[in-house]
Motif scaffolding. Structure first.
Motif, PDB file in Angstrom:
ATOM      1  N   UNK A 190       0.850  -1.192   0.000  1.00  0.00           N
ATOM      2  CA  UNK A 190       0.000   0.000   0.000  1.00  0.00           C
ATOM      3  C   UNK A 190       0.887   1.243   0.000  1.00  0.00           C
ATOM      4  N   UNK A 191       0.457   2.253  -0.737  1.00  0.00           N
ATOM      5  CA  UNK A 191       1.168   3.522  -0.740  1.00  0.00           C
ATOM      6  C   UNK A 191       0.145   4.647  -0.779  1.00  0.00           C
ATOM      7  N   UNK A 192       0.331   5.631   0.101  1.00  0.00           N
ATOM      8  CA  UNK A 192      -0.617   6.729   0.213  1.00  0.00           C
ATOM      9  C   UNK A 192       0.067   8.080   0.095  1.00  0.00           C
ATOM     10  N   UNK A 193      -0.681   9.054  -0.413  1.00  0.00           N
ATOM     11  CA  UNK A 193      -0.194  10.417  -0.577  1.00  0.00           C
ATOM     12  C   UNK A 193      -1.190  11.366   0.095  1.00  0.00           C
ATOM     13  N   UNK A 194      -0.677  12.228   0.964  1.00  0.00           N
ATOM     14  CA  UNK A 194      -1.518  13.224   1.628  1.00  0.00           C
ATOM     15  C   UNK A 194      -0.994  14.611   1.294  1.00  0.00           C
ATOM     16  N   UNK A 195      -1.871  15.456   0.761  1.00  0.00           N
ATOM     17  CA  UNK A 195      -1.497  16.817   0.373  1.00  0.00           C
ATOM     18  C   UNK A 195      -2.147  17.811   1.326  1.00  0.00           C
ATOM     19  N   UNK A 196      -1.332  18.627   1.999  1.00  0.00           N
ATOM     20  CA  UNK A 196      -1.835  19.694   2.856  1.00  0.00           C
ATOM     21  C   UNK A 196      -2.078  20.927   1.989  1.00  0.00           C
ATOM     22  N   UNK A 197      -3.302  21.101   1.568  1.00  0.00           N
ATOM     23  CA  UNK A 197      -3.640  22.188   0.651  1.00  0.00           C
ATOM     24  C   UNK A 197      -3.557  23.528   1.358  1.00  0.00           C
ATOM     25  N   UNK A 198      -4.015  23.583   2.597  1.00  0.00           N
ATOM     26  CA  UNK A 198      -3.943  24.790   3.420  1.00  0.00           C
ATOM     27  C   UNK A 198      -3.915  24.351   4.870  1.00  0.00           C
ATOM     28  N   UNK A 199      -4.031  25.312   5.795  1.00  0.00           N
ATOM     29  CA  UNK A 199      -4.035  24.962   7.210  1.00  0.00           C
ATOM     30  C   UNK A 199      -5.245  24.116   7.583  1.00  0.00           C
ATOM     31  N   UNK A 200      -6.329  24.225   6.824  1.00  0.00           N
ATOM     32  CA  UNK A 200      -7.563  23.525   7.174  1.00  0.00           C
ATOM     33  C   UNK A 200      -7.943  22.403   6.208  1.00  0.00           C
ATOM     34  N   UNK A 201      -7.416  22.446   4.996  1.00  0.00           N
ATOM     35  CA  UNK A 201      -7.836  21.476   3.980  1.00  0.00           C
ATOM     36  C   UNK A 201      -6.693  20.527   3.603  1.00  0.00           C
ATOM     37  N   UNK A 202      -7.065  19.257   3.407  1.00  0.00           N
ATOM     38  CA  UNK A 202      -6.111  18.265   2.932  1.00  0.00           C
ATOM     39  C   UNK A 202      -6.827  17.276   2.013  1.00  0.00           C
ATOM     40  N   UNK A 203      -6.051  16.579   1.217  1.00  0.00           N
ATOM     41  CA  UNK A 203      -6.593  15.563   0.306  1.00  0.00           C
ATOM     42  C   UNK A 203      -5.708  14.332   0.379  1.00  0.00           C
ATOM     43  N   UNK A 204      -6.311  13.164   0.222  1.00  0.00           N
ATOM     44  CA  UNK A 204      -5.553  11.929   0.321  1.00  0.00           C
ATOM     45  C   UNK A 204      -5.911  10.946  -0.768  1.00  0.00           C
ATOM     46  N   UNK A 205      -4.919  10.209  -1.229  1.00  0.00           N
ATOM     47  CA  UNK A 205      -5.083   9.133  -2.202  1.00  0.00           C
ATOM     48  C   UNK A 205      -4.222   7.965  -1.739  1.00  0.00           C
ATOM     49  N   UNK A 206      -4.782   6.756  -1.801  1.00  0.00           N
ATOM     50  CA  UNK A 206      -3.975   5.578  -1.477  1.00  0.00           C
ATOM     51  C   UNK A 206      -4.266   4.467  -2.475  1.00  0.00           C
ATOM     52  N   UNK A 207      -3.203   3.780  -2.888  1.00  0.00           N
ATOM     53  CA  UNK A 207      -3.305   2.617  -3.754  1.00  0.00           C
ATOM     54  C   UNK A 207      -2.961   1.376  -2.940  1.00  0.00           C
TER      55      UNK A 207
END
Length: 560
Positions: A190-207
């Motif tokens: 498994x590999x996951x990516x988490x992006x901190x878009x701002x102080x309050x928002x984030x997005x995540x993707x995992x395969x």
């Protein structure tokens, strides 16, 4: 940064001495300071001996010229003169050393990468597992593999004569219940990516890996003629954290509820929306938390009879709705007590008996109520009210549906503390009651259809309770740092209709419900985030045909 302290210290000292020729100071510098400094630079390898001799002569000549004709006044302090060539050489030496260190440690050019790169984190894990599956010779050889049967729905169920009387059963897939499966080799990645878009928002993707699209397993098997393995989209979500105690998530994400694997597999991810809140209670050692969730299980429609098959009909959406409240109480610096109470309701997942439909119809009115994924254990019945053929011999196509509804009350309790020489001890328990389970309501829903599972000696037997207890003792509460270890043991009891069998652990009793038994094992961290684990599970059926399964697993798991 990694410096060479002796050479750099001497170089900096020399630079300080070059600031002026005459200064007002309290102590008097030694006449031999310049010679001593040059000698030290030779010892440190900064200057060659012949260079040092030349510099000493040059320094003496320039110092003599600079002081020629000058008359010292009372209070003047004589400071040795450092030639320009020496200062230039020292400056270049220091510059070269600092730049080399900067390039090596990647801080010389902080703007080399785009800004977004610094806001993305990567994590994952790789697991390799050896597994042995043993079956009792007393197991029944005639247990239907309902998961495989359901994948090919509608399936051929019976054969009838010209008068509509059933003359025999069509061959159906059966579970392997007696032949051991030794030396199964499996892996998970498994590999996951988490992006901190701002102080309050984030997005995540995992395969994640996986031999199929099962929601409860990301393991794949060695072999297959060295063919490439599949990667699946395991997570994809957006997350908003308006405060440090609130978090809202939309998309496919991990399970936010406190639960055990008799209800939700550790590999299960949920599609939908959740809101999680966690905040300490003022002036106490208690932390309160709550979670709300709405998850879409399936979105189907009723296509109706064959005569109206070109009309989509009413949309039927299957949902899981959940709410949980809980608290952690830090009794003292060594002990913590936790409690969580949850309620889950599953909408539109129970099977519904159709309106009477002809055996030639390609679809019947309640085909939508057949589950898209099952393991084994739940009570199932035939949902098509098929009119047997009258004019010709033939067979009828059927579909399976869940006989029970599911509204679950879920209680989790846990305690952890230090014992002995600081060892971490954990004890936890989980009790689940399906409040919607009722033998009478199941029989009423089935009416004149036929139950095909959980029949023992001609009688329907099931139940709506499940519970488990788990205990673990180790160097710490988690096995992560090198040398950490833990031993654990537990017991599980899951009646057939206590929980939906589709979503719990796929390993114990090889997945599903109608199972009871124990497990035990141990884990050891070989290096930080590299953990070896050995686990043994022994289980058997609660009701129905004999099915005893023993499983041994040895695995190596690395996280990054």
């Amino acid at each position: 940064m990694k410096y060479q302290p002796h050479r750099l210290s001497l170089a900096l000292a020399a630079c300080l001495m070059c600031s002026s020729a005459l200064v007002a100071a309290q102590p008097v510098a030694s006449d031999n300071a310049t010679a001593n400094l040059i000698r030290l630079l030779v010892e440190q390898g900064v200057l060659q001996p012949e260079q040092a001799a030349s510099l000493l002569k040059q320094a003496q000549d320039e110092a003599s010229s600079a002081t020629k004709g000058s008359v010292a006044q009372p209070g003047d302090v004589r400071v040795p003169y450092i030639p320009v060539t020496v200062r230039d050489q020292i400056r270049e030496e220091v510059k070269a050393e600092v730049m080399a260190t900067a390039k090596q440690e990647n801080w010389a050019a902080p703007n080399t990468f785009p800004d977004w790169v610094s806001r993305i984190t990567v994590d994952g894990d790789v697991r390799v597992r050896w597994e042995n599956r043993g079956f009792s010779s007393k197991n029944s050889p005639y247990i239907v593999d309902v998961a495989k049967l359901n994948q090919s729905s509608p399936f051929l169920f019976g054969v009838y004569d010209a008068n509509g009387n059933q003359t025999g059963n069509v061959s159906v897939p059966l579970l392997n219940t007696r032949k051991d499966r030794n030396n199964q080799y499996r892996f998970r990645a498994r590999i996951g990516f988490t992006a901190n878009i701002s102080d309050q928002w984030s997005a995540g993707i995992r395969l994640a890996s996986g031999s199929n699209k099962s929601p409860v397993s990301t393991s794949d098997n060695f072999g297959g003629g060295f063919s490439k393995k599949s990667f699946w989209l395991d997570q994809a979500y957006l997350r908003w954290s308006p405060t440090d105690w609130a978090q809202l998530t939309a998309g496919r994400a991990d399970n936010p509820f406190v639960s055990t694997d008799i209800l939700f597999s550790k590999d299960l991810n949920l599609d939908g929306f959740s809101a999680a809140f966690k905040r300490p209670l003022n002036n106490t050692d208690i932390t309160l938390r709550s979670t709300l969730g709405a998850y879409l299980i399936d979105n189907t429609y009723n296509s109706g009879m064959s005569s109206v098959a070109d009309s989509e009909g009413e949309t039927k959406t299957k949902w899981l709705l959940g709410a949980q409240v809980g608290a952690d109480w830090k009794i003292n610096h060594e002990q913590t007590l936790s409690a969580d109470l949850a309620y889950y309701t599953y909408r539109n997942i129970a099977g519904v008996l159709s309106e009477p439909c002809d055996y030639l119809d390609t679809s019947c009115s309640t085909d939508w109520s057949s589950p898209s994924f099952i393991q084994k254990g739940n009570s199932l019945f035939l949902i098509r009210d098929v009119i047997p053929p009258i004019y010709q011999a033939g067979s009828t196509y059927q579909m399976l549906g869940l006989a029970s509804r599911f509204n679950l009350l879920d209680l989790n309790l846990g305690w952890k503390g230090r014992v002995g020489n600081g060892l971490g001890l954990q004890v936890s328990g989980n009790y689940i009651r399906n409040l919607a389970y009722s033998k009478n309501s199941i029989e009423d829903r089935v009416r004149h259809s036929e139950l095909v599972t959980n029949i023992e000696n001609g009688h329907f037997r099931s139940g709506g309770n499940a519970w488990t207890i788990h205990t673990a003792l180790g160097k710490d509460y988690r096995v992560r740092d090198r040398g950490d270890w833990q031993v654990f043991a537990g017991y599980k009891y899951i009646q057939p209709d206590a929980v939906p069998d589709a979503y719990n652990d796929s390993t114990f009793h090889m997945g599903g419900t109608n199972a009871k038994g124990y497990y035990l094992g141990g884990a050891y961290a070989i290096e930080k985030d590299v953990v070896a684990q050995l686990r043994w599970m022994s289980s058997r059926e609660i009701y129905g045909s004999p099915l005893s399964i023993n499983i041994m697993q040895l695995e190596l798991n690395a996280r990054f």
